[in-house]
Enzyme design. Structure first.
Site, mmCIF file in Angstrom:
data_model
loop_
_atom_site.group_PDB
_atom_site.id
_atom_site.type_symbol
_atom_site.label_atom_id
_atom_site.label_comp_id
_atom_site.label_asym_id
_atom_site.label_seq_id
_atom_site.Cartn_x
_atom_site.Cartn_y
_atom_site.Cartn_z
ATOM 1 N N ASN A 12 0.849 -1.472 -0.025
ATOM 2 C CA ASN A 12 0.285 -0.201 -0.004
ATOM 3 C C ASN A 12 0.690 1.263 -0.293
ATOM 4 O O ASN A 12 0.662 2.222 -0.328
ATOM 5 C CB ASN A 12 -0.986 0.344 1.278
ATOM 6 N N HIS A 101 -8.836 -1.236 4.918
ATOM 7 C CA HIS A 101 -8.345 -2.789 5.785
ATOM 8 C C HIS A 101 -9.591 -3.493 4.422
ATOM 9 O O HIS A 101 -10.336 -2.904 3.348
ATOM 10 C CB HIS A 101 -10.405 -2.574 6.629
ATOM 11 N N ASP A 133 -10.179 5.768 15.304
ATOM 12 C CA ASP A 133 -10.596 6.246 15.880
ATOM 13 C C ASP A 133 -8.990 4.901 17.225
ATOM 14 O O ASP A 133 -9.107 4.772 17.297
ATOM 15 C CB ASP A 133 -11.534 6.559 15.753
#
Length: 180
Positions: A12, A101, A133
């Site tokens: 990524n 994800h 978060d």
């Protein structure tokens, strides 16, 4: 400016580099991972913050946040970073951390989403980009793209197809966030 956090192979990260995004630096929680080699090849500054070098995870998270801040990082992108942050990191970067994800959220949180999707027997998964978060994969979803699960899929074949979508979707989302 973007700071990218990695823990492994760095595919990524490579997608972000290839997209020409303004990556200021790359942080890893592990030394000698392929992602650091990718960053160095691209001429990007790197650092390793191993939690064993700190009295607590909170202390390590503050050290990472302060290092990123000292380099002008405004957006933190988790690209295969496999540690949860403690509260002090969010004091620096809350609302400015994104992650990718390999499954739909909130249905399949956690460290093994491909395996979980296959075990559930569902007919599709997703590449999901979300804000981070203090929970595990509980932040608001920014973008998601469906990926079909084929009857013959294995963990490896499904992961390969989901990652192909992630490698396109993550740079698109990050570019859009940088433009704001």
């Amino acid at each position: 400016m973007i700071g990218v956090l990695v823990s492994g192979e760095g595919t990524n990260l490579q997608a972000l580099v290839d997209a020409g995004l303004p990556i200021r630096c790359v942080v890893s929680n592990k030394p000698d991972v392929r992602a650091l080699e990718r960053a160095e090849t691209a001429g990007i500054e790197t650092a390793v913050f191993d939690h064993h070098d700190y009295a607590s995870r909170e202390e390590r998270d503050v050290a990472i946040a302060e290092w990123l801040q000292s380099r002008g990082v405004e957006l933190v992108v988790l690209a295969g970073y496999m540690h949860l942050f403690r509260k002090p990191f969010f004091d620096y970067y809350g609302g400015r951390i994104v992650n990718t994800h390999s499954a739909p959220l909130p249905e399949f949180p956690g460290a093994h989403p491909i395996e979980d999707v296959l075990a559930a027997g569902v007919d599709e998964t997703a590449a999901t980009i979300h804000y981070v978060d203090e929970g595990m994969d509980t932040g608001p979803v920014i973008a998601a793209e469906r990926v079909p699960v084929r009857p013959e899929d294995t963990v490896d074949t499904l992961r390969e197809r989901v990652q192909a979508v992630e490698h396109r979707l993550l740079p698109e989302v990050v570019r859009e966030l940088c433009a704001r």
